[in-house]
Design a protein around this motif. Structure first.
Motif, PDB file in Angstrom:
ATOM      1  N   LYS A   1       0.825  -1.205   0.000  1.00 41.30           N
ATOM      2  CA  LYS A   1       0.000   0.000   0.000  1.00 41.30           C
ATOM      3  C   LYS A   1       0.860   1.256   0.000  1.00 41.30           C
ATOM      4  N   LYS A   2       1.938   1.241   0.798  1.00 38.39           N
ATOM      5  CA  LYS A   2       2.818   2.404   0.882  1.00 38.39           C
ATOM      6  C   LYS A   2       3.508   2.666  -0.453  1.00 38.39           C
ATOM      7  N   LEU A   3       3.982   1.608  -1.124  1.00 42.09           N
ATOM      8  CA  LEU A   3       4.651   1.771  -2.420  1.00 42.09           C
ATOM      9  C   LEU A   3       3.682   2.277  -3.490  1.00 42.09           C
ATOM     10  N   LEU A   4       2.437   1.785  -3.450  1.00 38.38           N
ATOM     11  CA  LEU A   4       1.439   2.248  -4.424  1.00 38.38           C
ATOM     12  C   LEU A   4       1.117   3.722  -4.208  1.00 38.38           C
TER      13      LEU A   4
ATOM     14  N   ALA B   1       1.278   7.117  -6.723  1.00 36.64           N
ATOM     15  CA  ALA B   1      -0.112   7.354  -7.122  1.00 36.64           C
ATOM     16  C   ALA B   1      -0.281   8.722  -7.779  1.00 36.64           C
ATOM     17  N   THR B   2      -1.136   8.757  -8.808  1.00 38.27           N
ATOM     18  CA  THR B   2      -1.550   9.991  -9.470  1.00 38.27           C
ATOM     19  C   THR B   2      -3.074   9.972  -9.577  1.00 38.27           C
ATOM     20  N   LYS B   3      -3.631  10.956 -10.272  1.00 39.90           N
ATOM     21  CA  LYS B   3      -5.088  11.004 -10.427  1.00 39.90           C
ATOM     22  C   LYS B   3      -5.603   9.856 -11.292  1.00 39.90           C
ATOM     23  N   ASN B   4      -4.704   9.187 -12.029  1.00 44.88           N
ATOM     24  CA  ASN B   4      -5.112   8.057 -12.875  1.00 44.88           C
ATOM     25  C   ASN B   4      -4.920   6.708 -12.201  1.00 44.88           C
ATOM     26  N   THR B   5      -4.471   6.711 -10.920  1.00 44.59           N
ATOM     27  CA  THR B   5      -4.256   5.463 -10.187  1.00 44.59           C
ATOM     28  C   THR B   5      -5.553   5.006  -9.534  1.00 44.59           C
ATOM     29  N   ALA B   6      -5.828   3.708  -9.590  1.00 45.01           N
ATOM     30  CA  ALA B   6      -6.979   3.115  -8.897  1.00 45.01           C
ATOM     31  C   ALA B   6      -6.714   1.626  -8.709  1.00 45.01           C
ATOM     32  N   VAL B   7      -6.350   1.243  -7.494  1.00 48.02           N
ATOM     33  CA  VAL B   7      -6.041  -0.155  -7.176  1.00 48.02           C
ATOM     34  C   VAL B   7      -6.807  -0.546  -5.927  1.00 48.02           C
ATOM     35  N   SER B   8      -7.526  -1.659  -5.999  1.00 49.51           N
ATOM     36  CA  SER B   8      -8.252  -2.156  -4.830  1.00 49.51           C
ATOM     37  C   SER B   8      -7.626  -3.456  -4.350  1.00 49.51           C
ATOM     38  N   CYS B   9      -7.742  -3.707  -3.037  1.00 48.27           N
ATOM     39  CA  CYS B   9      -7.222  -4.932  -2.433  1.00 48.27           C
ATOM     40  C   CYS B   9      -8.354  -5.656  -1.724  1.00 48.27           C
ATOM     41  N   HIS B  10      -8.560  -6.930  -2.053  1.00 53.59           N
ATOM     42  CA  HIS B  10      -9.631  -7.742  -1.473  1.00 53.59           C
ATOM     43  C   HIS B  10      -9.032  -8.905  -0.685  1.00 53.59           C
TER      44      HIS B  10
ATOM     45  N   ARG C   1     -16.714 -15.790   0.496  1.00 57.45           N
ATOM     46  CA  ARG C   1     -16.759 -14.416   0.969  1.00 57.45           C
ATOM     47  C   ARG C   1     -15.404 -13.737   0.840  1.00 57.45           C
ATOM     48  N   SER C   2     -15.424 -12.517   0.331  1.00 56.40           N
ATOM     49  CA  SER C   2     -14.220 -11.682   0.295  1.00 56.40           C
ATOM     50  C   SER C   2     -14.566 -10.315   0.888  1.00 56.40           C
ATOM     51  N   GLU C   3     -13.551  -9.585   1.297  1.00 53.08           N
ATOM     52  CA  GLU C   3     -13.760  -8.295   1.956  1.00 53.08           C
ATOM     53  C   GLU C   3     -12.811  -7.258   1.357  1.00 53.08           C
ATOM     54  N   LEU C   4     -13.374  -6.098   0.998  1.00 54.84           N
ATOM     55  CA  LEU C   4     -12.542  -5.013   0.493  1.00 54.84           C
ATOM     56  C   LEU C   4     -11.744  -4.420   1.652  1.00 54.84           C
ATOM     57  N   LEU C   5     -10.406  -4.398   1.508  1.00 52.89           N
ATOM     58  CA  LEU C   5      -9.546  -3.847   2.548  1.00 52.89           C
ATOM     59  C   LEU C   5      -9.267  -2.366   2.327  1.00 52.89           C
ATOM     60  N   TRP C   6      -8.864  -1.999   1.115  1.00 51.79           N
ATOM     61  CA  TRP C   6      -8.556  -0.602   0.831  1.00 51.79           C
ATOM     62  C   TRP C   6      -8.517  -0.337  -0.663  1.00 51.79           C
ATOM     63  N   VAL C   7      -8.530   0.943  -0.991  1.00 54.77           N
ATOM     64  CA  VAL C   7      -8.381   1.405  -2.378  1.00 54.77           C
ATOM     65  C   VAL C   7      -7.327   2.507  -2.369  1.00 54.77           C
ATOM     66  N   VAL C   8      -6.369   2.423  -3.250  1.00 53.75           N
ATOM     67  CA  VAL C   8      -5.363   3.469  -3.411  1.00 53.75           C
ATOM     68  C   VAL C   8      -5.668   4.225  -4.697  1.00 53.75           C
TER      69      VAL C   8
END
Length: 677
Positions: free
Chosen positions: A46-49, A53-62, A69-76
């Motif tokens: 997450k820290k490296l992403l 990151a710019t305005k065109n970055t969008a990465v999700s982690c599940h 069942r899966s759970e969304l942890l964060w979005v960068v």
């Protein structure tokens, strides 16, 4: 844990994120990765992403919790690429769909935009006097002040323009000013000969604009007829009295200044002679007539009955004034100054220091300055409703959303924890039931009372997180009374609640620390050889909004938000606003209601506007602190925040006083933002 990464990046951000994710996970699709990873490894990803990151970055982690069942942890990056569960939208539409639109907030936005932009057009008219222009002139040596402050003269000139007209009439005159020419209400005159009406005699909307003009640098101080009394005047008292110039400047009654007063009221060419200013005035006035006609006809008393409108309009005006005044001549031209200044209009608003010439030089023309501030005030008001949505919320973890002892394997230990701290989960479940009502109907004023050692800190965070999940804004500030506990409480939040350095900011220091340091070190005070002050440059708005003696301990990523264009140039301001959780002493938020001059109220106001408030141990304050404490709670309610008092014991009278203060503030917020019953 097993996790899946999904990338919705665009352009150059796609290869950047691929390089990071390929180093930690196996690519199982063109934009999908999967791996088994530790929590420390996930934090590193997450820290490296975030670093790239710019305005065109969008990465999700599940997090894959089970087979089903899966759970969304964060979005960068851009969170709009995913919904609350992390799903990617299949189709898009630009049409306004009622069921997805928030029709409650900022119903009065057109009024705020109009008031801020029109007051910006007139706010520095008082700089077009011989005395002020002589002060700016690099080749003339004069006093660095005027007997009558420029905002007072601006206020009087605006009153002369309105005269005895209704709101619709004077706005029609302003919308046709390009054809009507130079009004005869502007001419050289002595102060006593201006037969302007009192503030209360102006029509309702003009009264709001006049109030913004006279207060854009400095709120009126105690009037002469109140100097002998202990209590400050209320807004109603200010309105009902004939506002005097000495409220803003005592020099106007100084007998030694009589010779300078004539030049103080001798007018140079006013901005009304600039075609650029008249063009902007015509556009703004025409739009105001179209958008506000029902309100103008109803004569809504904005100054007394709509305090949300009054204070948010002033916020927009002062932020725009500070932003545009802080731009250098080169920066201003890059932002459109060339089209806002008339080459034949040679009256100036401010100066700047030239290292090349070793002296101050003219910077912004007055017509350019007024037009630029009006444009930015309108834009700030337009962007303000989207501020909450554009700021990163706190990403809840199990410490904030799960029951006490959820990860404890020892049954006896789990039972012991529930017996001692189980009340936290009862409070959280109760909060879940009322969460949505705190946004749409009632606001929230809560008191968390528990003995020392019973886990109030974690309970506070759980309650505010639960409310935030219901209202769509998991952001809060923790205000303490003792400076020595600020870092301690911040670290306790980070360690006990599992917060990262990117989610938590700790504010320490401030004006009191600075004054103590200067008293112990007299040599640290400003010497006469230092750079010129903002007043000497002719622009009090070029002063910094954020106290340079406040230190923000935070690794919060300063991502762009709806107001970052205007707040980003103020050092430290964005750190205070962007952090999802802020721990600070109460005097970092008090300026929202206590700031008399400058724009020092802006940082605290923006923080209250974008986060809820936890007051830690309010009973530690004495009776002399109660008015200031009530004003802070009142403004938190007026700006739409939820308030929680955290204490082991609190006198009923103090609790009731703070509740009444919050209730009064929330009524103002509800009038301006919520649907009428």
């Amino acid at each position: 844990m097993m996790v899946t990464f999904v990338s919705q990046c665009e352009k150059k951000s796609l290869p950047k994120t691929r390089r990071v994710l390929d180093a930690f996970a196996n690519r199982i699709g063109n934009r999908t990765w999967q791996t088994v990873i530790t929590n420390e490894g996930l934090i590193a990803v997450k820290k490296l992403l975030r670093q790239t990151a710019t305005k065109n970055t969008a990465v999700s982690c599940h997090w894959i919790r089970s087979r089903s069942r899966s759970e969304l942890l964060w979005v960068v990056g851009n969170k709009d690429k995913f919904n609350a569960e992390g799903y990617v939208p299949v189709n898009y539409t630009d049409q306004e769909i009622d069921q997805f639109m928030d029709k409650n907030t900022f119903k009065v936005l057109p009024v705020i935009q109009a008031a801020a932009s029109i007051s910006a057009l007139f706010h520095d008219f008082g700089k077009a006097t011989v005395l002020f222009q002589n002060k700016l002139d690099p080749n003339k040596k004069t006093e660095n002040f005027e007997p009558y402050r420029h905002e007072w003269i601006s206020y009087r000139l605006f009153q002369a323009f309105v005269g005895e007209k209704t709101d619709i009439q004077w706005l029609e005159n302003l919308s046709e000013i390009d054809r009507r020419g130079y009004p005869d209400c502007y001419k050289d005159r002595e102060e006593d000969s201006i037969n302007a009406p009192k503030l209360t005699e102006l029509p309702a909307f003009a009264r709001l604009v006049a109030w913004l003009i006279i207060t854009h640098h400095k709120l009126p101080v105690y009037p002469a007829w109140k100097e002998s009394e202990n209590s400050p005047p209320s807004l109603t008292e200010l309105e009902n009295q004939d506002i005097q110039a000495l409220w803003n400047s005592h020099q106007c009654k100084d007998p030694d200044q009589k010779e300078r007063i004539k030049d103080n009221w001798k007018l140079c060419d006013l901005p009304i002679k600039s075609s650029q200013w008249r063009s902007m005035a015509c556009r703004i006035a025409t739009r105001t007539l179209v958008q506000l006609r029902p309100w103008l006809e109803n004569q809504t008393n904005w100054l007394e009955e709509q305090l949300f409108v009054t204070h948010i309009s002033r916020l927009c005006l002062t932020l725009a004034d500070h932003y545009y005044s802080s731009l250098s001549l080169k920066q201003a031209f890059e932002k459109g100054a060339e089209e806002w200044r008339n080459p034949h209009y040679k009256v100036y608003a401010n100066t700047e220091w030239s290292d090349k010439e070793h002296k101050k030089v003219f910077k912004q023309q007055l017509d350019e300055h007024l037009t630029g501030v009006a444009k930015h005030a309108k834009d700030i008001a337009k962007k303000l409703p989207g501020l909450n949505r554009s700021l990163n919320p706190l990403e809840p973890n199990d410490n904030l959303t799960k029951n006490v002892g959820f990860d404890e394997t020892d049954k006896e230990k789990k039972k012991e924890l529930k017996n001692k701290f189980g009340w936290q989960d009862k409070a959280r479940r109760l909060t879940e039931k009322i969460g949505k009502d705190t946004l749409l109907k009632n606001g929230f004023f809560g008191i968390n009372m528990a003995s020392t050692g019973k886990g109030k800190t974690r309970a506070n965070a759980k309650i505010m997180t639960t409310i935030g999940l219901q209202t769509g804004r998991v952001r809060f500030s923790v205000a303490l009374g003792l400076r020595v506990l600020t870092l301690q409480t911040g670290r306790e939040f980070r360690d006990k609640l599992g917060l990262t350095d990117e989610e938590l900011a700790i504010a320490v220091g401030g004006i009191a620390v600075k004054q103590l340091f200067e008293n112990q070190n007299p040599s640290s005070k400003r010497s006469g050889k230092e750079k010129l002050t903002a007043e000497e440059h002719g622009s009090a708005s070029s002063d910094e909004l954020f106290d340079s003696d406040i230190t923000i301990h935070s690794s919060v990523e300063l991502t762009s938000h709806s107001l970052s264009k205007w707040t980003g140039i103020q050092k430290g301001l964005d750190k205070l606003i962007v952090a999802p959780v802020l721990t600070c002493t109460i005097d970092h938020l008090i300026p929202a209601t206590e700031g008399i001059k400058g724009g020092r109220q802006i940082p605290a106001m923006l923080r209250l506007l974008t986060s809820d408030l936890i007051l830690d141990e309010p009973d530690d304050f004495g009776l002399t602190d109660l008015p200031a404490l009530c004003r802070l709670v009142n403004w938190a309610g007026m700006l739409g925040s939820r308030v929680l008092l955290s204490t082991a014991t609190i006198p009923p009278a103090l609790a009731f006083a703070l509740f009444q203060a919050y209730q009064s503030g929330w009524k103002q917020y509800a009038k301006a933002n919520l649907e009428e019953d």
